[in-house]
Design a protein around this motif. Structure first.
Motif, PDB file in Angstrom:
ATOM      1  N   UNK A 194       0.734  -0.977  -0.148  1.00 24.52           N
ATOM      2  CA  UNK A 194      -0.541  -0.015   0.094  1.00 24.52           C
ATOM      3  C   UNK A 194       1.000   1.333  -0.130  1.00 24.52           C
ATOM      4  N   UNK A 195       0.765   1.818  -1.211  1.00 25.62           N
ATOM      5  CA  UNK A 195       1.679   3.009  -1.293  1.00 25.62           C
ATOM      6  C   UNK A 195       0.851   4.113  -1.384  1.00 25.62           C
ATOM      7  N   UNK A 196       1.096   5.678  -1.168  1.00 23.88           N
ATOM      8  CA  UNK A 196       0.895   6.785  -0.786  1.00 23.88           C
ATOM      9  C   UNK A 196       2.008   7.406  -1.504  1.00 23.88           C
ATOM     10  N   UNK A 197       1.230   8.183  -2.755  1.00 27.15           N
ATOM     11  CA  UNK A 197       1.590   9.220  -3.478  1.00 27.15           C
ATOM     12  C   UNK A 197       1.345  10.350  -3.359  1.00 27.15           C
ATOM     13  N   UNK A 198       1.596  11.997  -2.926  1.00 24.18           N
ATOM     14  CA  UNK A 198       1.344  13.448  -3.166  1.00 24.18           C
ATOM     15  C   UNK A 198       1.378  14.010  -4.100  1.00 24.18           C
ATOM     16  N   UNK A 199       1.554  13.498  -5.158  1.00 24.06           N
ATOM     17  CA  UNK A 199       0.500  13.968  -6.740  1.00 24.06           C
ATOM     18  C   UNK A 199       0.533  12.510  -7.538  1.00 24.06           C
ATOM     19  N   UNK A 200      -0.198  12.930  -7.943  1.00 29.50           N
ATOM     20  CA  UNK A 200      -0.790  11.966  -9.255  1.00 29.50           C
ATOM     21  C   UNK A 200      -1.562  12.569  -9.944  1.00 29.50           C
ATOM     22  N   UNK A 201      -1.903  13.881 -10.168  1.00 29.13           N
ATOM     23  CA  UNK A 201      -2.389  14.166 -11.284  1.00 29.13           C
ATOM     24  C   UNK A 201      -1.109  15.102 -12.090  1.00 29.13           C
ATOM     25  N   UNK A 202      -0.126  15.459 -11.218  1.00 29.11           N
ATOM     26  CA  UNK A 202       0.478  16.764 -12.708  1.00 29.11           C
ATOM     27  C   UNK A 202       1.589  15.568 -13.623  1.00 29.11           C
ATOM     28  N   UNK A 203       1.516  16.319 -14.917  1.00 28.02           N
ATOM     29  CA  UNK A 203       2.768  15.031 -15.623  1.00 28.02           C
ATOM     30  C   UNK A 203       4.167  14.922 -14.957  1.00 28.02           C
ATOM     31  N   UNK A 204       4.913  15.924 -14.272  1.00 27.53           N
ATOM     32  CA  UNK A 204       6.057  15.727 -13.970  1.00 27.53           C
ATOM     33  C   UNK A 204       6.353  15.383 -12.418  1.00 27.53           C
ATOM     34  N   UNK A 205       5.051  15.054 -11.541  1.00 28.43           N
ATOM     35  CA  UNK A 205       5.669  14.965 -10.844  1.00 28.43           C
ATOM     36  C   UNK A 205       4.407  13.606 -10.039  1.00 28.43           C
ATOM     37  N   UNK A 206       3.915  13.273 -11.405  1.00 26.31           N
ATOM     38  CA  UNK A 206       3.145  11.878 -11.098  1.00 26.31           C
ATOM     39  C   UNK A 206       4.197  10.487 -10.070  1.00 26.31           C
ATOM     40  N   UNK A 207       3.712   9.767  -9.535  1.00 24.51           N
ATOM     41  CA  UNK A 207       4.506   8.062  -9.230  1.00 24.51           C
ATOM     42  C   UNK A 207       5.628   8.653  -8.278  1.00 24.51           C
ATOM     43  N   UNK A 208       6.051  10.285  -7.885  1.00 22.77           N
ATOM     44  CA  UNK A 208       7.659  10.226  -7.437  1.00 22.77           C
ATOM     45  C   UNK A 208       6.675  10.379  -6.315  1.00 22.77           C
ATOM     46  N   UNK A 209       8.096  10.039  -4.875  1.00 20.89           N
ATOM     47  CA  UNK A 209       7.864  10.412  -3.864  1.00 20.89           C
ATOM     48  C   UNK A 209       6.758   9.243  -3.190  1.00 20.89           C
ATOM     49  N   UNK A 210       6.426   8.494  -3.397  1.00 24.21           N
ATOM     50  CA  UNK A 210       6.053   6.945  -3.057  1.00 24.21           C
ATOM     51  C   UNK A 210       6.325   7.037  -1.522  1.00 24.21           C
TER      52      UNK A 210
END
Length: 168
Positions: free
Chosen positions: A93-109
């Motif tokens: 179970x992984x939480x992501x702060x940004x799943x909307x922007x093109x540049x930040x998606x999937x980053x920093x889970x």
């Protein structure tokens, strides 16, 4: 009914359970209870989180070795990743702060939980959870109204419970 079987089923569900608690204004809490830990995930009506979980359970039921469910929560979200599925599946179970922007998606889970779950137990938990949502909301129409017009995943539930033919 064999009382021993029923008792073992109840004990197993105490060790692992899933809940979907409808909140105010198109939000919900997905709660996964494991033997030593409870994980709460906030999600909103910007997507079909409940339907995504039911679809992941269907993928596993139909024999897939992996599945994913997405619970959006503007702008972030949480993903449930299943891999190596057989009798058990490894779940992250992984939480992501940004799943909307093109540049930040999937980053920093951020990993919230990981471990093995029995596939049949997960499927049973999803079934019980979704059925409880219908009761909690007062039916499929009320669920859709509370969830921003997204319909209750009735077709996916019928596949999961075996009341509709296998779509493959």
């Amino acid at each position: 009914m064999d009382l021993t079987y029923r008792l073992s089923e109840v004990i197993a569900m105490v060790e692992f359970s899933l809940d979907w608690i409808m909140g105010q204004a198109g939000s919900a809490e997905f709660v996964a209870s494991f033997p030593q830990e409870v994980i709460e995930v906030h999600t909103t009506y910007v997507g079909d989180g409940l339907g995504s979980i039911v679809k992941a359970a269907n993928d596993l039921r139909l024999g897939s070795s992996s599945a994913i469910a997405f619970l959006p929560a503007e702008p972030g979200g949480t993903c449930l990743f299943f891999s190596g599925a057989g009798k058990e599946a490894y779940l992250q179970i992984v939480q992501f702060a940004d799943m909307q922007s093109e540049s930040g998606r999937w980053g920093g889970g951020v990993l919230r939980w990981h471990g093995k779950v029995e596939v049949t137990q997960f499927i049973r938990g999803v079934t019980l959870m979704a059925e409880a949502v219908l009761v909690q909301c007062g039916g499929a129409a009320a669920y859709s109204k509370a969830w921003g017009g997204i319909p209750f995943p009735a077709r996916e539930m019928s596949i999961l419970t075996g009341t509709e033919p296998d779509p493959r």
